[in-house]
Design a protein around this motif. Structure first.
Motif, PDB file in Angstrom:
ATOM      1  N   ASP A 173      37.041  49.858  54.546  1.00 30.81           N
ATOM      2  CA  ASP A 173      37.578  51.154  54.976  1.00 30.81           C
ATOM      3  C   ASP A 173      36.499  52.232  54.821  1.00 30.81           C
ATOM      4  O   ASP A 173      36.034  52.498  53.708  1.00 30.81           O
ATOM      5  CB  ASP A 173      38.804  51.507  54.137  1.00 30.81           C
ATOM      6  N   PRO A 174      36.071  52.872  55.917  1.00 37.63           N
ATOM      7  CA  PRO A 174      35.002  53.882  55.792  1.00 37.63           C
ATOM      8  C   PRO A 174      35.452  55.145  55.078  1.00 37.63           C
ATOM      9  O   PRO A 174      34.605  55.912  54.597  1.00 37.63           O
ATOM     10  CB  PRO A 174      34.616  54.160  57.245  1.00 37.63           C
ATOM     11  N   LEU A 185      36.259  54.446  44.560  1.00 43.61           N
ATOM     12  CA  LEU A 185      37.088  53.322  44.992  1.00 43.61           C
ATOM     13  C   LEU A 185      36.227  52.157  45.479  1.00 43.61           C
ATOM     14  O   LEU A 185      36.552  50.982  45.240  1.00 43.61           O
ATOM     15  CB  LEU A 185      38.043  53.782  46.096  1.00 43.61           C
ATOM     16  N   GLN A 186      35.140  52.487  46.165  1.00 42.42           N
ATOM     17  CA  GLN A 186      34.223  51.432  46.607  1.00 42.42           C
ATOM     18  C   GLN A 186      33.626  50.684  45.410  1.00 42.42           C
ATOM     19  O   GLN A 186      33.539  49.450  45.414  1.00 42.42           O
ATOM     20  CB  GLN A 186      33.106  52.051  47.454  1.00 42.42           C
ATOM     21  N   GLN A 187      33.208  51.409  44.382  1.00 42.34           N
ATOM     22  CA  GLN A 187      32.630  50.780  43.201  1.00 42.34           C
ATOM     23  C   GLN A 187      33.658  49.915  42.475  1.00 42.34           C
ATOM     24  O   GLN A 187      33.367  48.814  42.020  1.00 42.34           O
ATOM     25  CB  GLN A 187      32.074  51.854  42.262  1.00 42.34           C
ATOM     26  N   LEU A 188      34.888  50.425  42.373  1.00 46.53           N
ATOM     27  CA  LEU A 188      35.948  49.656  41.732  1.00 46.53           C
ATOM     28  C   LEU A 188      36.255  48.392  42.524  1.00 46.53           C
ATOM     29  O   LEU A 188      36.454  47.304  41.946  1.00 46.53           O
ATOM     30  CB  LEU A 188      37.200  50.517  41.602  1.00 46.53           C
ATOM     31  N   LEU A 225      36.002  42.619  43.141  1.00 46.55           N
ATOM     32  CA  LEU A 225      35.626  41.493  44.000  1.00 46.55           C
ATOM     33  C   LEU A 225      34.711  40.522  43.256  1.00 46.55           C
ATOM     34  O   LEU A 225      34.844  39.294  43.394  1.00 46.55           O
ATOM     35  CB  LEU A 225      34.936  42.015  45.259  1.00 46.55           C
ATOM     36  N   ALA A 226      33.777  41.053  42.447  1.00 45.56           N
ATOM     37  CA  ALA A 226      32.910  40.178  41.654  1.00 45.56           C
ATOM     38  C   ALA A 226      33.708  39.401  40.617  1.00 45.56           C
ATOM     39  O   ALA A 226      33.481  38.205  40.389  1.00 45.56           O
ATOM     40  CB  ALA A 226      31.816  41.009  40.986  1.00 45.56           C
ATOM     41  N   THR A 227      34.679  40.076  39.995  1.00 39.56           N
ATOM     42  CA  THR A 227      35.538  39.399  39.021  1.00 39.56           C
ATOM     43  C   THR A 227      36.380  38.329  39.695  1.00 39.56           C
ATOM     44  O   THR A 227      36.567  37.210  39.163  1.00 39.56           O
ATOM     45  CB  THR A 227      36.440  40.414  38.314  1.00 39.56           C
ATOM     46  N   ASN A 228      36.899  38.636  40.884  1.00 42.62           N
ATOM     47  CA  ASN A 228      37.702  37.659  41.620  1.00 42.62           C
ATOM     48  C   ASN A 228      36.857  36.449  42.030  1.00 42.62           C
ATOM     49  O   ASN A 228      37.304  35.301  41.971  1.00 42.62           O
ATOM     50  CB  ASN A 228      38.317  38.329  42.843  1.00 42.62           C
ATOM     51  N   GLU A 229      35.609  36.713  42.444  1.00 46.60           N
ATOM     52  CA  GLU A 229      34.723  35.609  42.817  1.00 46.60           C
ATOM     53  C   GLU A 229      34.418  34.720  41.614  1.00 46.60           C
ATOM     54  O   GLU A 229      34.370  33.487  41.730  1.00 46.60           O
ATOM     55  CB  GLU A 229      33.433  36.174  43.399  1.00 46.60           C
TER      56      GLU A 229
END
Length: 425
Positions: free
Chosen positions: A235-236, A242-245, A250-254
């Motif tokens: 989402d631009p 929010l992008q950093q969070l 996403l890293a934690t999910n991966e």
């Protein structure tokens, strides 16, 4: 018809309760009462007693018979007259007693006859003793040979139990002894061992099924979380916070997905590989090196090594995962400057060997074995770091064992490790 009422405040009359059912008894009892009494069972003690007692009895009877025949022959030879009368003038001759030759007075004749008889008796006893010793020696050799053969037949069930235990030790819990024969101590031991293997097999199967089911169940929500996070990051209009969070989540999910995949692979690799195909370890190692090359260049780690063809019978996907885990660990746990990783393969004496050596921090020798345990690392690293989920070497050991091989690790004096995978050809 009036209905009976209970006055307020009064308790209802107690009703008889049905007793709770007794817990079920175990289906297997090591002291089964249906067995025969000890004095009627063909136990090993009774069988060995009858066997060796019968052997001693037969050997004694044979020895007694031989001694009897030798004594009879000695008495037959000794009862012969040691002289012969040649003519009516009582002229004597003798082959065994030279003193009884010619014509002798009665006194001298009796004296020489007694000497000759004593000599003949001594010769007969000496010959009887020599033949008896020879017969005893022959019987001893025959008894030892027969006892060795019979002991092998009696102890053959123990050999079968030992072979089954070795097969079970090589991660094949489906093997059973299933010993047939009399209801003795060895059959009781084998039945108890089979019962223990059944329980172990059920426990390991339940554990693997649980891990596999849990991993499958966790895949779906993790995939949904990843999709939602990726949509949010695309989402631009999203704020930088929010992008950093989203990137952190996403890293934690991966990382959670990697953990689930590792648990699932670890559960699958516990079983012995049945469907085997020819696999070249040099090709497998080369693919692993190419997959890790970008990460190694980012960490300034040099990849090198000589990979000679080394063919094994196994699962190519799992063996590639072994090489990939080893090379990834060697790159990630390396020094920051001038680090290198050497990946080599070769065929040695009926085995295929893959060696992964790297530079890095010093590893205490007492912590090397702990590295192969799930979620275990060096004290300076935690499972929350960005180097992995702590299952890499555990998966390596599990897959190598499933292929019938071994994996060992040795610390280098300059720092780092030397990991050696040996697989049967």
């Amino acid at each position: 018809m009036a209905a009976s009422t209970t006055p307020p405040g009064s308790a209802e009359p107690s009703r008889p309760r049905t007793p709770a059912p007794a817990p079920p008894k175990p289906t297997w009892d090591p002291q089964d009462q249906s067995r025969q009494p000890p004095w009627l069972r063909p136990t090993i003690r009774i069988r060995l007693t009858l066997l060796y007692g019968g052997m001693f009895l037969i050997a004694g009877m044979l020895l007694l018979t031989i001694i009897y025949l030798l004594a009879a022959e000695a008495l037959h030879e000794g009862s012969k007259l040691p002289f012969r009368i040649l003519n009516a003038n009582a002229q004597l001759t003798s082959d065994s007693c030279p003193g009884l030759t010619g014509t002798l007075p009665s006194g001298q004749f009796m004296e020489r006859l007694e000497e000759c008889t004593d000599t003949q008796r001594a010769i007969a006893l000496d010959e009887l003793l020599q033949r008896s010793l020879m017969a005893l020696l022959g019987l001893a050799v025959a008894a030892f040979a027969f006892g060795y053969v019979m002991a092998g037949r009696v102890l053959s069930p123990l050999g079968r139990i030992t072979r089954t235990a070795r097969q079970v030790a090589s991660s094949d819990l489906h093997k059973r002894i299933e010993l047939e024969g009399p209801d003795d101590e060895l059959k009781e031991l084998s039945d108890t061992f089979d019962e223990m293997l059944d329980r172990l097999d059920r426990a390991f199967t339940a554990q693997q099924r649980f891990v596999a089911n849990a991993s499958h169940e966790l895949r779906t929500p993790l995939a949904i979380n990843r999709t939602l996070l990726e949509v949010q990051l695309s989402d631009p209009e999203a704020s930088p916070e929010l992008q950093q969070l989203g990137k952190t989540l996403l890293a934690t999910n991966e990382r959670s997905e990697q953990l689930v995949e590792g648990l699932l692979l670890l559960a699958r690799s516990e079983n012995e590989i049945v469907d085997r195909k020819p696999v070249d370890l040099s090709e497998v190692a080369g693919r692993a090196v190419e997959q890790v090359r970008a990460e190694a260049e980012g960490k300034s780690v040099e990849l090198r090594g000589i990979r000679q063809p080394a063919y094994v019978q196994g699962n190519g996907v799992l063996l590639e995962r072994v090489a990939l885990n080893l090379v990834q660990n060697a790159v990630r746990y390396n020094q920051r400057d001038d680090g290198w990783v050497s990946v080599g393969t070769e065929a040695v004496a009926g085995h295929a060997v893959m060696v992964v050596e790297n530079t890095g921090p010093a590893v205490p020798a007492y912590e090397v074995d702990n590295l192969f345990e799930p979620f275990r690392r060096l004290r300076s690293d935690r499972t929350g770091s960005d180097k992995g989920v702590g299952l890499g070497l555990s998966i390596v050991r599990s897959v190598v064992r499933a292929h019938g091989g071994t994996v060992t690790a040795e610390p280098r004096e300059e720092g780092g490790l030397v990991l050696r995978v040996v697989l049967p050809v």
